[in-house]
Design a protein around this motif. Structure first.
Motif, mmCIF file in Angstrom:
data_model
loop_
_atom_site.group_PDB
_atom_site.id
_atom_site.type_symbol
_atom_site.label_atom_id
_atom_site.label_comp_id
_atom_site.label_asym_id
_atom_site.label_seq_id
_atom_site.Cartn_x
_atom_site.Cartn_y
_atom_site.Cartn_z
ATOM 1 N N LEU A 318 0.511 -0.900 0.020
ATOM 2 C CA LEU A 318 -0.088 -0.208 -0.123
ATOM 3 C C LEU A 318 0.606 1.504 0.252
ATOM 4 O O LEU A 318 0.349 2.004 -0.108
ATOM 5 C CB LEU A 318 -0.949 0.057 1.103
ATOM 6 C CG LEU A 318 -2.202 -0.876 0.987
ATOM 7 C CD1 LEU A 318 -2.261 -1.408 2.563
ATOM 8 C CD2 LEU A 318 -2.902 -0.239 -0.110
ATOM 9 N N PHE A 367 -5.978 -3.338 -5.298
ATOM 10 C CA PHE A 367 -5.471 -3.637 -4.324
ATOM 11 C C PHE A 367 -5.828 -5.328 -4.419
ATOM 12 O O PHE A 367 -7.240 -5.718 -4.761
ATOM 13 C CB PHE A 367 -5.001 -3.023 -3.009
ATOM 14 C CG PHE A 367 -4.600 -3.620 -2.426
ATOM 15 C CD1 PHE A 367 -2.925 -3.144 -2.042
ATOM 16 C CD2 PHE A 367 -4.565 -4.866 -0.880
ATOM 17 C CE1 PHE A 367 -2.294 -4.315 -1.078
ATOM 18 C CE2 PHE A 367 -4.305 -4.818 -0.329
ATOM 19 C CZ PHE A 367 -2.979 -5.331 -0.220
ATOM 20 N N LYS A 388 -0.387 -3.548 -5.452
ATOM 21 C CA LYS A 388 -1.119 -3.290 -6.101
ATOM 22 C C LYS A 388 -0.195 -2.223 -6.972
ATOM 23 O O LYS A 388 -0.104 -2.209 -7.350
ATOM 24 C CB LYS A 388 -0.775 -1.945 -4.661
ATOM 25 C CG LYS A 388 -1.044 0.073 -5.287
ATOM 26 C CD LYS A 388 -1.478 0.969 -4.009
ATOM 27 C CE LYS A 388 0.084 1.790 -4.304
ATOM 28 N NZ LYS A 388 0.752 2.624 -3.315
#
Length: 486
Positions: A318, A367, A388
């Protein structure tokens, strides 16, 4: 500064000066209080036989959560109410959860029963009727080796039907007043022989103690450190607890970023992180158990540097930023830079994991995260996968791929990331060269959880799954669901 911890027990305040900073709640109950209802099973937080309930004052109300007494240190009782299975029967009348367990023949050999009862006690106090799946999730950390789950679930369905109407519900107001009367604004320091147990109340107290005692063990939820004591038999003379520092529990969401203090528990972070993406919620549902998530922290999972931790790969993918604090000095770094080698992190002596900043997904980002383990619930990952991508139509323009269980640390896959750039998701034939790059990024080991060959093959399969899901524009997305238990 105080030299004792304070908690509520059976309606009365207990002021305790532990002689051992790593004394567990289970040992306190069985050896000192002589309350034998709570059982020792695995002694590592896996079976749930030792489950007790902790009452905490949270956001203006009394909340009961299940915890594993076998790996919880007595210092963690500070400012809480402790409820055990020995307390539930009142004036010869069983608690509604106990009555339902009897009615549905939900106790066989009986060893696991106290833990199930206490787990269901906390579910009962949620004050709303749970679905069958919510019941199963709630008791996933309690094992019945007699395979009596169906009758236990039936008991939960009957007992946990809505508003709590027991002695604890009636006393909630008085309990709340008593908990708030415990002065949590005071630092606690209990001298224990050559060591100490400290519970700082302020960020400044915590950082100063850490600087003065860099050899001390920093404890947040103890879901990992507890096993150092019960399984590895380590002697930890100096314990510094972080749970009473409010700054470390702060969790705020801005327009672009989720900011989490290092002591935010899995339970408290679950909703905020799940809102980022459904896969994150699915993985977090399978991290530990209800008991583990009630005390285990995001910062603790990062700080211990385990190569098989579930949160770090997701946070790395992330693009999370880690903030560390050394005295009054703070520094920040990308989370993936924190891990240097097995058991070694970029952290100075006395420096503390302080905050994690997680950027929200942008409109052109997607994601995926998958966990593969031998058991569905409460098991360590063989492979943890997190990806991601930034996409433009069917083309990937940028990728962040991180995996756990594939190296000595949670680690990104730079060569695979490079191969993913400009990949056409509509062209299945272009996937294989990308999958083959994983073997260049990772050389996993053989161990009891999985072989090296299995891990590489599984990693390839997970990446292929992600690419197919992304190529289907979300229409083929699969979210793992536990098979229906009998």
């Amino acid at each position: 500064m105080r030299d004792a911890i304070s908690f509520l027990r059976r309606g009365k305040r207990v002021d305790l000066k532990p002689a051992n900073p790593t004394q567990t709640v289970l040992d306190y109950l069985r050896l000192e209080e002589k309350s034998k209802g709570t059982k020792e099973g695995c002694n590592e937080g896996d079976c749930g036989a030792c489950t007790v309930a902790l009452g905490r004052w949270k956001n203006g109300r009394l909340v009961y959560e299940p915890v594993n007494a076998c790996i919880m240190f007595v210092g963690q009782l500070h400012g809480c109410e402790l409820v055990t299975v020995d307390d539930l029967k009142r004036n010869g009348v069983l608690h509604p959860v106990q009555s339902a367990m009897v009615k549905h023949h939900a106790s066989q050999c009986g060893f696991c029963t106290p833990g199930f009862v206490m787990a269901l006690f906390t579910l009962y106090h949620k004050g709303q009727a749970p679905t069958r799946q919510e019941i199963v999730d709630h008791i996933a950390g309690n094992l019945c080796r007699c395979t009596g789950y169906r009758s236990i679930i039936d008991a939960a369905r009957e007992a946990c039907g809505g508003q709590a109407l027991d002695a604890w519900a009636e006393a909630a107001g008085a309990t709340g007043v008593a908990l708030q009367a415990i002065d949590m604004a005071e630092d606690v320091f209990v001298k224990t022989g050559d060591g100490f147990m400290a519970i700082p109340a302020y960020a400044e107290s915590l950082t100063q103690l850490s600087l003065e005692h860099p050899d001390a063990t920093i404890v947040s939820g103890a879901t990992d450190v507890g096993l150092w004591v019960t399984k590895q038999l380590r002697v930890l003379p100096k314990i510094i607890h972080t749970f009473n520092v409010k700054a470390l529990h702060a969790m705020t969401m801005t327009s672009a970023t989720l900011h989490m203090g290092a002591a935010v528990t899995y339970a408290d972070a679950m909703q905020g992180l799940s809102d980022f993406d459904v896969d994150i919620g699915e993985v977090m549902r399978r991290i530990g158990s209800t008991q583990v998530r009630a005390t285990g922290t995001i910062g603790g999972n990062i700080a211990n540097g385990s190569p098989i931790g579930d949160m770090p790969p997701m946070l790395i993918a992330l693009g999370a930023t880690l903030h560390l604090r050394h005295g009054t000095t703070e520094r920040a770094m990308p989370l993936d830079d924190f891990y240097i080698a097995y058991g070694k992190q970029d952290r100075k002596a006395g420096e503390l994991v302080w905050r994690i900043d997680v950027p929200k997904l942008k409109s052109d980002e997607e994601f995926r995260a998958y966990k593969v383990s031998k058991r569905f619930d409460q098991d360590i990952s063989a492979v943890m996968f997190a990806l991601k991508v930034k996409r433009e139509g069917n083309h990937i323009r940028q990728a962040l791929l991180a995996m756990g269980g594939m190296a000595a640390t949670p680690r990104r896959a730079p060569q695979t990331e490079a191969a993913l750039r400009d990949l056409n998701l509509a062209d299945d034939a272009s996937f294989q060269p990308v999958l083959d790059m994983l073997a260049r990024d990772y050389q996993p080991i053989d161990d009891m959880r999985a072989s090296s060959v299995y891990r590489i093959d599984t990693a390839k399969g997970l990446l292929l799954r992600a690419l197919h899901e992304l190529g289907g524009n979300g229409s083929t997305r699969l979210v793992g669901v536990r098979s229906r238990a009998a």
